[in-house]
Design a protein around this motif. Structure first.
Motif, PDB file in Angstrom:
ATOM      1  N   GLU A  27      -2.785 -12.705  -9.399  1.00 25.70           N
ATOM      2  CA  GLU A  27      -2.223 -12.360  -8.087  1.00 25.70           C
ATOM      3  C   GLU A  27      -0.828 -12.960  -7.968  1.00 25.70           C
ATOM      4  O   GLU A  27      -0.596 -14.104  -8.358  1.00 25.70           O
ATOM      5  N   ILE A  28       0.077 -12.175  -7.460  1.00 28.48           N
ATOM      6  CA  ILE A  28       1.443 -12.674  -7.283  1.00 28.48           C
ATOM      7  C   ILE A  28       1.980 -12.226  -5.930  1.00 28.48           C
ATOM      8  O   ILE A  28       1.533 -11.228  -5.347  1.00 28.48           O
ATOM      9  N   ALA A  29       2.961 -12.966  -5.459  1.00 25.11           N
ATOM     10  CA  ALA A  29       3.756 -12.597  -4.286  1.00 25.11           C
ATOM     11  C   ALA A  29       5.207 -12.660  -4.730  1.00 25.11           C
ATOM     12  O   ALA A  29       5.636 -13.666  -5.311  1.00 25.11           O
ATOM     13  N   ALA A  30       5.961 -11.608  -4.499  1.00 19.13           N
ATOM     14  CA  ALA A  30       7.323 -11.553  -5.019  1.00 19.13           C
ATOM     15  C   ALA A  30       8.229 -10.779  -4.069  1.00 19.13           C
ATOM     16  O   ALA A  30       7.765 -10.080  -3.162  1.00 19.13           O
ATOM     17  N   THR A  31       9.535 -10.919  -4.325  1.00 20.15           N
ATOM     18  CA  THR A  31      10.551 -10.208  -3.544  1.00 20.15           C
ATOM     19  C   THR A  31      11.498  -9.520  -4.505  1.00 20.15           C
ATOM     20  O   THR A  31      11.838 -10.067  -5.562  1.00 20.15           O
ATOM     21  N   GLY A  32      11.934  -8.329  -4.147  1.00 17.54           N
ATOM     22  CA  GLY A  32      12.862  -7.604  -5.009  1.00 17.54           C
ATOM     23  C   GLY A  32      13.281  -6.282  -4.400  1.00 17.54           C
ATOM     24  O   GLY A  32      13.010  -6.009  -3.219  1.00 17.54           O
ATOM     25  N   LYS A  33      13.915  -5.451  -5.213  1.00 18.58           N
ATOM     26  CA  LYS A  33      14.406  -4.147  -4.757  1.00 18.58           C
ATOM     27  C   LYS A  33      13.488  -3.057  -5.305  1.00 18.58           C
ATOM     28  O   LYS A  33      13.217  -3.002  -6.500  1.00 18.58           O
ATOM     29  N   LEU A  34      13.013  -2.172  -4.411  1.00 16.71           N
ATOM     30  CA  LEU A  34      12.115  -1.087  -4.798  1.00 16.71           C
ATOM     31  C   LEU A  34      12.934   0.148  -5.156  1.00 16.71           C
ATOM     32  O   LEU A  34      13.685   0.676  -4.326  1.00 16.71           O
ATOM     33  N   VAL A  35      12.810   0.618  -6.387  1.00 15.38           N
ATOM     34  CA  VAL A  35      13.580   1.785  -6.835  1.00 15.38           C
ATOM     35  C   VAL A  35      12.660   2.783  -7.530  1.00 15.38           C
ATOM     36  O   VAL A  35      11.582   2.427  -8.015  1.00 15.38           O
ATOM     37  N   ARG A  36      13.087   4.039  -7.586  1.00 15.70           N
ATOM     38  CA  ARG A  36      12.312   5.076  -8.259  1.00 15.70           C
ATOM     39  C   ARG A  36      12.490   4.959  -9.773  1.00 15.70           C
ATOM     40  O   ARG A  36      13.578   4.643 -10.261  1.00 15.70           O
ATOM     41  N   LEU A  37      11.435   5.237 -10.490  1.00 10.87           N
ATOM     42  CA  LEU A  37      11.487   5.333 -11.947  1.00 10.87           C
ATOM     43  C   LEU A  37      11.716   6.799 -12.289  1.00 10.87           C
ATOM     44  O   LEU A  37      10.896   7.650 -11.952  1.00 10.87           O
ATOM     45  N   MET A  38      12.840   7.094 -12.926  1.00 13.36           N
ATOM     46  CA  MET A  38      13.236   8.472 -13.181  1.00 13.36           C
ATOM     47  C   MET A  38      13.001   8.842 -14.643  1.00 13.36           C
ATOM     48  O   MET A  38      13.256   8.062 -15.562  1.00 13.36           O
ATOM     49  N   ALA A  39      12.510  10.068 -14.845  1.00 14.52           N
ATOM     50  CA  ALA A  39      12.328  10.600 -16.195  1.00 14.52           C
ATOM     51  C   ALA A  39      13.668  11.062 -16.740  1.00 14.52           C
ATOM     52  O   ALA A  39      14.667  11.158 -16.021  1.00 14.52           O
ATOM     53  N   ILE A  40      13.715  11.389 -18.028  1.00 18.75           N
ATOM     54  CA  ILE A  40      14.964  11.837 -18.653  1.00 18.75           C
ATOM     55  C   ILE A  40      15.479  13.096 -17.988  1.00 18.75           C
ATOM     56  O   ILE A  40      16.672  13.281 -17.795  1.00 18.75           O
TER      57      ILE A  40
END
Length: 289
Positions: A27-40
């Motif tokens: 289990e983790i708690a974290a902070t960051g930026k949420l971005v889309r994972l894009m295909a080629i």
């Protein structure tokens, strides 16, 4: 019967071997930026959390991780936002991706940017009066970022020589008028803290005005040490014949008798000229050494 027991024992042994190999849920708690994972091809194939601080997963630091959440619409609302999440690390296997880890979220919400700490008040160092050339401080892109005084003479601050220093003044229009000019500045040197510039020195000017260039002094003439030994004077003596000039004859005999060892010896005389002749007036013998 024996065969059944043998098979059952084998299965239990395999289960005992397999179970410890299963990764435990972290289990983790974290902070960051949420971005889309894009295909080629440009299509979205999931979500990634770019972590502000790396977290250890299976003993290795991880800076970004795939994210899974039950409410995909919520993820779309928070795209490119700074978010705070909690969840469990899940080890998954897919044909295309192979074995990989996913952060299975239990909660996600926007995390506002932390408030910058209030600026540190300037630290006063000392008052100063300096002269130099006032120029603009330019950024790489060509924009003006302030003013700098290029000092005519380096000053020492905290044991270090400073040849130029940032200038702060309440009248910006005055600085613009004096751009690229030789100026005299009176003010206080302070140490300030900036978000981008870090700790730096600033000359907080209380007075700034143009300083005209000083005229170059004449080159120094070679000097000699001189001593006047004796003075002689003749009044009304004819310049056509020195027989009647007692002081002048005395000067000649004294030089020959008393000061012949002086080298060099300067005899200086002034004369008064009229229409008929030159009349010797005043002489002095000077020893040069």
């Amino acid at each position: 019967m024996c065969m059944e027991r043998l098979i059952t024992g084998l299965i239990l042994a395999l289960v005992c071997v397999y179970l410890p190999a299963q990764p435990s849920e972290q289990e983790i708690a974290a902070t960051g930026k949420l971005v889309r994972l894009m295909a080629i091809g440009g299509g979205s194939i999931g979500w990634i959390l770019e972590l502000e601080s790396a977290v250890p997963v299976d003993g290795k630091p991880v800076s970004s991780i795939l994210v899974s959440y039950r409410d995909n619409k919520e993820l779309e609302k928070l795209e490119n936002a700074r978010v705070s999440v909690t969840g469990k690390i899940d080890h998954r296997y897919e044909v295309e991706k192979g074995e990989h880890i996913v952060l299975d979220l239990s909660s996600i919400k926007e995390a506002k940017a932390t408030i910058q700490p209030p600026p540190v008040p300037p630290v006063f160092i000392r008052k100063i009066v300096v002269t130099g050339r006032l120029v603009r401080a330019m950024a790489i892109g060509g924009e003006s970022t302030g003013w700098v005084l290029e000092l005519e003479s380096a000053i020492t601050i905290d044991g270090q020589q400073v040849n130029s220093i940032q200038v702060s003044y309440r009248k910006a229009e005055q600085l613009e008028k004096l751009e690229s000019t030789r100026v005299k500045v009176i003010g206080e040197i302070t140490r300030r803290q900036g978000v981008e510039t870090g700790e730096h020195l600033v000359l907080d000017a209380s007075s700034i005005k143009e300083a005209k260039a000083t005229s170059q002094s004449a080159p120094a003439q070679p000097s000699h040490n001189m001593e006047i030994i004796r003075e002689y004077a003749d009044h009304g003596c004819s310049g056509l014949n020195i027989a009647g000039c007692k002081s002048l004859n005395k000067l000649a005999s004294d030089v020959e008798a008393k000061w012949k060892d002086f080298t060099p010896l300067l005899v200086y005389g002034s004369v008064i000229r009229n229409n008929a002749s030159s009349v010797p007036g005043y002489y002095c013998v000077v020893k040069v050494f």
